[in-house]
Design an enzyme around this catalytic site. Structure first.
Site, PDB file in Angstrom:
ATOM      1  N   GLY D 118      20.934 -43.864  15.289  1.00 42.28           N
ATOM      2  CA  GLY D 118      21.737 -42.814  14.666  1.00 42.28           C
ATOM      3  C   GLY D 118      22.322 -41.837  15.667  1.00 42.28           C
ATOM      4  NE  ARG D 183      19.613 -46.422  11.543  1.00 43.97           N
ATOM      5  CZ  ARG D 183      18.993 -45.434  12.234  1.00 43.97           C
ATOM      6  NH1 ARG D 183      18.087 -45.724  13.149  1.00 43.97           N
ATOM      7  NH2 ARG D 183      19.285 -44.170  12.009  1.00 43.97           N
ATOM      8  N   GLY D 184      19.167 -52.112  14.979  1.00 42.04           N
ATOM      9  CA  GLY D 184      18.706 -53.505  14.939  1.00 42.04           C
ATOM     10  C   GLY D 184      19.438 -54.390  15.920  1.00 42.04           C
ATOM     11  CG  ASP D 209      10.649 -44.692  17.589  1.00 45.95           C
ATOM     12  OD1 ASP D 209      11.775 -44.999  17.156  1.00 45.95           O
ATOM     13  OD2 ASP D 209       9.673 -44.478  16.845  1.00 45.95           O
ATOM     14  N   GLY D 210      12.491 -47.137  18.841  1.00 48.88           N
ATOM     15  CA  GLY D 210      12.717 -48.574  18.796  1.00 48.88           C
ATOM     16  C   GLY D 210      13.479 -49.041  20.031  1.00 48.88           C
ATOM     17  CB  VAL D 238      18.255 -35.285  16.381  1.00 52.68           C
ATOM     18  CG1 VAL D 238      17.833 -35.744  15.009  1.00 52.68           C
ATOM     19  CG2 VAL D 238      18.891 -33.918  16.321  1.00 52.68           C
ATOM     20  CG  ASP D 239      13.610 -36.635  13.829  1.00 48.50           C
ATOM     21  OD1 ASP D 239      14.705 -36.136  13.529  1.00 48.50           O
ATOM     22  OD2 ASP D 239      13.104 -37.580  13.218  1.00 48.50           O
ATOM     23  CG  MET D 282      17.857 -34.923  10.379  1.00 51.29           C
ATOM     24  SD  MET D 282      19.165 -34.803  11.607  1.00 51.29           S
ATOM     25  CE  MET D 282      19.267 -33.028  11.770  1.00 51.29           C
TER      26      MET D 282
END
Lengths: 477, 477, 477, 477
Positions: D118, D183-184, D209-210, D238-239, D282
């Site tokens: 994201g 993503r992915g 993290d992924g 961002v978290d 978030m």
């Protein structure tokens, strides 16, 4: 009457490449006047007649031209087609502003201010200026805020708060309303009883179309009871869906803040593979915010408003248009007014029956519906292509901001116009700019005046040329 | 003609507390028309007559009402005093907008865009919309930016840059101008020679009053030489000092950003013992920005504009007023337009002779002067009291910002109006809103139209009631 | 001690491409402790010992780990060169935070808050949190604001205002200081007499380096008189010129707002032919704001700070550099810290003698000087080329804004740290983050700790690589 | 080791009210080193050894102290409890920064930049600085952007775009990512094959993290295949939920923008009768944004984060707390992190099985759930009282904004640190600040390091003291 016809002077004379003058005759003009308090109509002369206290202002010595004269009017329409075969009669309203003589004695005035319905940027500026204007321009000492909307009129003492200029000093820098606002609670008899029992002599009702209709009913009840109480309505609709006046307060602030949401949607869209940014903007019956925000932003590929039908699927439909736009540009941004496409959304029987507190039919949320339909369609039609749609609903972040400078000034002129009109003995009216001139309009005219986006007009044409969105015509066939 | 007189219907009939209608007759109307290209005036018919390509737009099918008809005009004044004994004749202008038939062939058009003078929010939006509008609305392929102002017309090839829509896409989000701008350099012969030799067929000149006067001269030289080249001027004046049109672009953005400076001055003033915040705002001949910023802010205790004389010392003077305000509130905020008090500032002989590049007399900087005079006065009159004055000059931080949403929309409509007018064969004109209706006004009328703050008007009265500043009358005696 | 030497494990083993571990021994650590109140040092035990009232909070039940233990320290330096031949001894400070046992009885505490010197974003947040924290964390009921800076201590009753949490609720959203601030007026005897006579038992002094030196003197006078009155200093310097602590409050807000000025200067520069944008930023002895603003902006071509000499003319000088930059890019942007180049500005004899109220030498205004020198040079060296320089001094628009979110949080932690320390019986200290850990530092250490930009450090190197500005070395030869 | 014990010098000597010094011994220090390229570990000497080209910079002559020495390390923990009976061993990391000798030849380097997952403020600044830094600091000419995330490595040529500094110039002023992100799509073999076949010698992977776990796998695959290709990860979250480093980029911008949403919720709440404003921020596994936004705002009455359990109904539950707060203040504001209360939300069997593309369990939307539960509860418990809850989800409006100045600077230092490390021959590492010092940390350590809010820490205690929200303990019993 065509000024470009040879006989009207628009001809090919040698010096015709300079400015030219042509003269024509206009149709007659009708003045649409606002009501007055019974006492202001008393014969042989209104009672009281009080000189405007502004003339005794310690610092400011108003020039003779300062006061509005009885013949000062504003034109309803500032443009015409002179070539029209059957020109419509011209309409005029009274100009707003201070009068040299008052029909209301400020020393005996007792004002009630009430806000109803949802938030709108500028509410607090209107309240501030009513409080400050009543005190400082006219020396009215008894100004009260009525909390909790119309129901506050028949509420307890805690719903009637005395308002002072010192406390109101920075209200215009705050979003929301310092008076608690609610929807509904309109009970004509109890409201008028409450107004009478608390001795209010003037009522300033700030709210949406339901509130304006309520104000008309209150005005008529005053008249029926023969009361010398005046009422003025200040239309609050961030959607700009009220007619006759140039625009509603808070509207320009809303368009300004909407840019942030469109920017964010645009960024999300361009940063994804086959990304769509979807923004829902306020506008239940009209798409003005969507239209203006689109024109101000330029990042929008499609603007959907209540005034224009569209269809989702099939040749010439929205989804196909978006797919093509994505293939061409890599992304797309859609702005949808909350009232758009309501008839397309599947509605359960319960939803068909439901009404909100103000009696409006319940709107279904077009944003999540559109997002979900779009996702379903893409998955079905293009199952092997990545796709992202990000949906933003900035409603509460828009309507809760303080007014910007433009709206602050506008709210000030509105509030002062309202006060001047009340003091002159007018009642049952709404103040507002008509082609730039602040005027007084009968409340009952405003209560029924709609302001749809004119899709035959150039502004909508400009949206179309900015977005290049199709007519959605084929699919409507 | 007085609608409040008994015979005009404003009487005391039983139902007179409802809205009433009264009808009157208006004076005749004169249309003040704009010039046309020689080819557009050719007889028996203009040459060429080209159908508007918007009608062939792939997506948008304009309704029949889309095009402006030859009789569409806008009124110069939207309000009147019906009771006036000698009403002035009414004036009208042509409505701006697309025409069904063009007098210019887009395929052969070659447009030149030039910006002159200082920066103003919205410049880049106007440029973007000229580029995009010419390409996308009309299919004009040859659009050039002329760098370095008027002198660019006789400059080298590096001053003539081809402009494409893709590159212009985000210009409206940028402050300044993508074309380098300069002052001065106006040499009529060389400019027109340059225009002819480069084959330009239409010129869009964006600039201040000097630039508009230059555009009039160019227009007249085109006419003298019998050239089929059109020119339109887009007035750029952040000060809003040009008459006839409702307001100039960038003005509302400027008022918006000026709030930041006033806020800062206010914070500085309230945080000090006997603190004064002093803000100089743009406005050489008119005080519109100062006036609007004051009305939007409410934190201002005194607003000084070029249209109103004031004096510094003595009974009723500025300094005494500020001292009293400080004693009462603890602080004061002053907003001064750059053109205010010019006649009070001591000017050396050199300064009396000096002129700037556009030929204007050199303005002395009222801000530091006022700060210094105030400090000197306080030290002399109140030597034992602490005193602080903080001076803020936000000029370049205001004029360099991008246009806000309101101005972005305005600049778009201005630019499109200009294009539509040029394509219709008009020349020597300025597009602009008159009472909300976009219209075409002869360049030579605009070049001489001033727009001073009307100090007899309610807006100035409102400033006075907001600030409670005195008339400074006694001291002028 | 070099971990990369073969014997320290950084070798070429087969699996050496994964993370590796190496162990070394560190030099001894010295704790630099802060002073305590005489009563807190009383033997056999301090008097009083009061359990922290946070433990009796109705809602919040602090875990056992909540209170700072007596052994909790923070490290002065968070990085080392392990290979250094003569490693310097390590230094530590006490961690800030709540203690389980207080040495001060909140019920008898009487706090005085004072702000001195110029404005800085966050001042009001610090004040708010002192008021709210004293009341809500510790139940201190007597909290007073001292107006007009240090001189307020010996002022009248109007300079001592009781402060309550309810009134302080939104102070953090306001710029400036709710206490009137002044410079100067430091009279040690009168101040301490005033503190004693009004019964204050704790003093929170917020101000710049002069204020911190004053706080040291007050602390020593308390000690000399044997008073059980504590004092803490909260360094206020938007310039970030105080050492030991990570950064001063308001600094990051200032860097943020400075972007607006640089943006404006950049827009002015690129919109002109041979345009230069010149921005003066705060920083008398250090260039941190200029440096950080430059690194955050990227639009800057040259950053001049007090720590680095430069010369104007000649080979390798500033003007030649700017001319070349303009020839290459068309424009240039210069950021200059207010303390840069002071030794280059011609100073009159009067100016050489002058001092400001805090006893600092008077700084001459580098901005207008640089603008004028640059204009003179260009006119002389390049008389036939157009040239524009726009100068922006955003000082008062920067320092008057409210703190941003980052600084609001920082100010909260600072204020709470100060309160916790005072309640624990510490005095003569400053709270502040050291490598991210809030700590207590002796006031006298802070009062002499400078924080120049380390021009050997990477951050300055990054500025250099961003701007590509030269060393100005040749010209210094 | 307790410095406050009598024998450690914190005693009651006569002059003990001044600062004191105490000395202690520290435990041994372990350096946790990062991997290197095989070629950088070659024996007898790495190949190549290239002098850092910064030394040959035309303008900037780095001082001898400019380069990081092999012994330069940073400490993992900057504070200790000296009184602890069993102190944990100290940990250190390599300092980030330029080395005098490179293990990579810039002339042969070919860099690939990829963004996954994201959006986050600052993404484009990191990309800009990688492009500009590689070019301008090291003269690397082959820098490529890989579009569409990890899957772009095995995509077509259109997914590999050459990046140049000129085009990157203003990226830091734009939100989102100029590289399309997805993503992915993680397929280790195909990714490494793609990297090899396109000749990339260095990979910069920016993601969550992924993405970091993916980078570890790629690093290990490089090692397994014996490739001289380096990889560095730049954590994007961002978290702020990644451990070891001080904070993640974009986090402070997010906290800043979150203020707007809280302000709006506050305005909605105070403007209604019994109004609640609810903001979802978030934070799936950690509540840092909620916590920091709450501390910065002060308008929040309750902050719910994933690290702290809460219950809705019953004595001591959330709803009772909010009801009491409304009775006391008239309104309430709640901030909820998206990961809070996940275990309370009723989950269908389908929802229990669902996973997102990165393999995370699907989070249910806590915001609408909480709004609905609250409305249901109020209607049941207080059917006769008016009630309004306004819910705001600003997620996409937060994450799409450009980085603020603080984050812009941070992203620059991160990107440059990454480049310096790669050029020095390090691989499998992450650059990041540890207690303020930029350092290199093994990728595999970062990939598993969590960063929950420490609810035993003072910051959470401060939230509790700001909001006065209860422990929700009774109801958990």
């Amino acid at each position: 009457m065509d000024p470009t016809a040879p006989n009207s002077g628009g001809g090919a004379a040698a010096d015709a490449t300079g400015p030219t003058n042509t003269t024509v005759t206009l149709p007659p003009l009708t003045l649409r006047d606002v009501p007055r308090l019974p006492s202001a109509l008393a014969s042989p002369s209104p009672s009281p007649v009080v000189p405007n206290p502004i003339s005794r202002h310690p610092y400011f010595h108003p020039p003779s031209t300062f006061y509005i004269s009885p013949g000062d009017v504003s034109l309803r329409h500032a443009f015409f087609d002179l070539a029209s075969a059957s020109p419509s009669p011209l309409l005029a309203y009274r100009r707003a502003g201070p009068r040299g003589d008052l029909a209301v004695d400020p020393a005996r005035a007792r004002a009630a201010l009430v806000t109803c319905g949802g938030l709108c940027p500028g509410l607090n500026t209107v309240l501030r200026e009513l409080v400050v204007g009543l005190h400082e321009l006219y020396g009215v000492r008894d100004v009260f805020g009525v909390a909790a909307g119309y129901r506050g009129f028949y509420g307890g003492d805690e719903d009637h708060v005395r308002l002072e200029p010192a406390a109101a000093d920075d209200w215009h820098k705050k979003g929301g309303t310092v008076l608690k606002t609610t929807r509904g609670g309109f009970d004509l008899g109890k409201i008028v009883d409450g107004i009478v029992s608390r001795g209010y002599t003037q009522v300033y009702a700030i709210g949406g179309d339901g509130t304006m209709r309520g104000a008309v009913a209150i005005f008529q009840e005053f008249k029926r009871r023969g009361l010398n109480i005046s009422i003025t309505g200040i239309p609050k609709t961030v959607d700009n869906d009220i007619g006759i006046i140039d625009r509603s307060f808070g509207f320009q602030t809303a368009v300004e803040i909407a840019q942030q949401a469109i920017d964010a949607a645009h960024v999300e869209a361009v940063s994804a593979v086959n990304g769509i940014g979807l923004v829902k903007l306020m506008g239940r019956s009209t798409g003005h915010i969507a239209l203006h925000a689109t024109l101000s932003s330029r990042d929008v590929d499609c603007c959907l408003i209540p005034e224009v039908d569209f269809c989702l699927e099939g040749k010439g439909g929205l989804f196909e248009f978006l797919y093509e736009r994505i293939k061409k540009k890599g992304h797309a941004v859609v702005v949808v007014a909350e009232g758009a496409g309501q008839e397309l959304i599947h509605r359960t029987d319960d939803q068909k029956r439901e009404q909100d507190e103000s009696g409006n039919i319940v709107f279904l949320d077009v944003g999540p519906w559109l997002k979900s339909e779009l996702g379903r369609w893409w998955k079905r039609e293009h199952p092997d292509e990545l796709f992202t749609v990000k949906y933003i609903d900035p409603t509460y972040m828009i309507r809760a901001v303080p007014a910007n400078a433009t709206d602050n000034l506008y709210c000030t002129l509105l509030a002062h116009s309202a006060i001047h009109g009340i003091m002159a003995g007018f009642t049952g009216f709404v103040p507002g700019p008509i082609n730039g001139t602040y005027s007084y309009i009968p409340l009952e005219d405003i209560a029924v005046a709609k302001n749809p986006v004119d899709v035959n007009d150039h502004k909508w044409a400009w949206v179309r040329s900015v977005t290049n969105q199709p007519d959605f015509l084929m699919s409507q066939a």
